[in-house]
Motif scaffolding. Structure first.
Motif, PDB file in Angstrom:
ATOM      1  N   MET A 139       0.843  -1.207   0.000  1.00 17.91           N
ATOM      2  CA  MET A 139       0.000   0.000   0.000  1.00 17.91           C
ATOM      3  C   MET A 139       0.870   1.246   0.000  1.00 17.91           C
ATOM      4  O   MET A 139       1.910   1.292   0.650  1.00 17.91           O
ATOM      5  N   HIS A 140       0.400   2.238  -0.745  1.00 14.87           N
ATOM      6  CA  HIS A 140       1.012   3.574  -0.772  1.00 14.87           C
ATOM      7  C   HIS A 140      -0.140   4.536  -0.511  1.00 14.87           C
ATOM      8  O   HIS A 140      -1.122   4.545  -1.246  1.00 14.87           O
ATOM      9  N   LEU A 141      -0.009   5.360   0.533  1.00 12.96           N
ATOM     10  CA  LEU A 141      -1.135   6.185   0.956  1.00 12.96           C
ATOM     11  C   LEU A 141      -1.046   7.637   0.509  1.00 12.96           C
ATOM     12  O   LEU A 141      -1.713   8.511   1.082  1.00 12.96           O
ATOM     13  N   GLY A 142      -0.264   7.919  -0.529  1.00 14.06           N
ATOM     14  CA  GLY A 142      -0.248   9.264  -1.110  1.00 14.06           C
ATOM     15  C   GLY A 142       0.030  10.324  -0.069  1.00 14.06           C
ATOM     16  O   GLY A 142       0.955  10.186   0.728  1.00 14.06           O
ATOM     17  N   ASP A 143      -0.758  11.372  -0.078  1.00 22.01           N
ATOM     18  CA  ASP A 143      -0.648  12.449   0.911  1.00 22.01           C
ATOM     19  C   ASP A 143      -1.873  12.421   1.815  1.00 22.01           C
ATOM     20  O   ASP A 143      -2.600  13.402   1.948  1.00 22.01           O
ATOM     21  N   LEU A 144      -2.091  11.299   2.447  1.00 22.12           N
ATOM     22  CA  LEU A 144      -3.225  11.127   3.348  1.00 22.12           C
ATOM     23  C   LEU A 144      -3.196  12.177   4.448  1.00 22.12           C
ATOM     24  O   LEU A 144      -2.164  12.386   5.079  1.00 22.12           O
ATOM     25  N   GLY A 145      -4.336  12.813   4.687  1.00 21.15           N
ATOM     26  CA  GLY A 145      -4.405  13.871   5.688  1.00 21.15           C
ATOM     27  C   GLY A 145      -5.310  13.558   6.861  1.00 21.15           C
ATOM     28  O   GLY A 145      -5.605  14.450   7.655  1.00 21.15           O
ATOM     29  N   HIS A 146      -5.754  12.314   7.003  1.00 18.46           N
ATOM     30  CA  HIS A 146      -6.686  11.947   8.074  1.00 18.46           C
ATOM     31  C   HIS A 146      -6.606  10.452   8.319  1.00 18.46           C
ATOM     32  O   HIS A 146      -6.066   9.710   7.496  1.00 18.46           O
ATOM     33  N   ILE A 147      -7.162  10.006   9.422  1.00 17.75           N
ATOM     34  CA  ILE A 147      -7.301   8.566   9.631  1.00 17.75           C
ATOM     35  C   ILE A 147      -8.366   8.074   8.655  1.00 17.75           C
ATOM     36  O   ILE A 147      -9.450   8.657   8.575  1.00 17.75           O
ATOM     37  N   PRO A 148      -8.071   7.038   7.878  1.00 17.02           N
ATOM     38  CA  PRO A 148      -9.063   6.555   6.916  1.00 17.02           C
ATOM     39  C   PRO A 148     -10.378   6.169   7.581  1.00 17.02           C
ATOM     40  O   PRO A 148     -10.402   5.714   8.733  1.00 17.02           O
ATOM     41  N   THR A 149     -11.463   6.359   6.838  1.00 14.49           N
ATOM     42  CA  THR A 149     -12.769   5.947   7.319  1.00 14.49           C
ATOM     43  C   THR A 149     -12.824   4.424   7.390  1.00 14.49           C
ATOM     44  O   THR A 149     -11.973   3.730   6.803  1.00 14.49           O
ATOM     45  N   GLN A 150     -13.837   3.904   8.052  1.00 10.80           N
ATOM     46  CA  GLN A 150     -13.973   2.449   8.128  1.00 10.80           C
ATOM     47  C   GLN A 150     -14.150   1.858   6.733  1.00 10.80           C
ATOM     48  O   GLN A 150     -13.597   0.798   6.433  1.00 10.80           O
TER      49      GLN A 150
END
Length: 161
Positions: A109-120
């Motif tokens: 997995m690569h999460l880019g520029d994630l800015g939050h905890i992912p939703t469920q």
């Protein structure tokens, strides 16, 4: 599979069969030397210059920059999931993509520029990670304590911050 960090958020995956995939190529404005790489596919989490410099990737016949399910060939599958680049529903910095790639018996997995905890729902779509490439910064992306929480939620075996 060999995973090589090029710099910033750019990673190169090299498969045993020779297939090469680049995540989030950056440009010279990042302050890192630009290292041109050859690849079969380039994955762009979002259109910001430090994640979308596809001109630095040679030969990439496949470009993924939108949510969806993709068959990259040679047993490599990819899921791109939309997420927010910030903690305000994308109103500050827009959207980004979370990538789940499956190849050679591994989930990367690569999460880019994630800015939050992912939703469920996003966590469910991602599943669990053998290898997790996760942003850590705290200004444009999640901070270190949040990155630890996300890695734990994805049950990452190996985390590459």
């Amino acid at each position: 599979m060999i995973i090589r960090c090029i710099g910033h958020a750019e990673f190169l995956l090299e498969m045993e069969n020779g297939m090469r995939i680049v995540f989030d190529p950056y440009d010279a404005t990042c302050g890192y030397p630009v290292i041109p790489v050859a690849a079969d596919a380039v994955l762009v989490s979002h259109g910001h210059h430090d994640h979308s410099a596809v001109e630095n990737v040679q030969g990439a016949a496949i470009r993924v920059d939108a949510p969806g399910e993709y068959d990259l060939g040679d047993g490599v599958t990819l899921t791109a999931i939309e997420a927010d680049h910030d903690d305000a529903g994308g109103t500050k910095r827009g959207k980004t993509l979370l990538f789940r790639l499956r190849a050679e018996g591994l989930t990367v997995m690569h999460l880019g520029d994630l800015g939050h905890i992912p939703t469920q729902a996003q966590l469910d779509a991602l599943g669990t990670a053998d290898v997790l490439m996760i942003p850590v910064g705290g200004y444009y992306t999640i901070d270190a304590p949040t990155a630890v929480q996300v890695a734990e939620k994805l049950r990452a075996r190996v985390t590459l911050p």
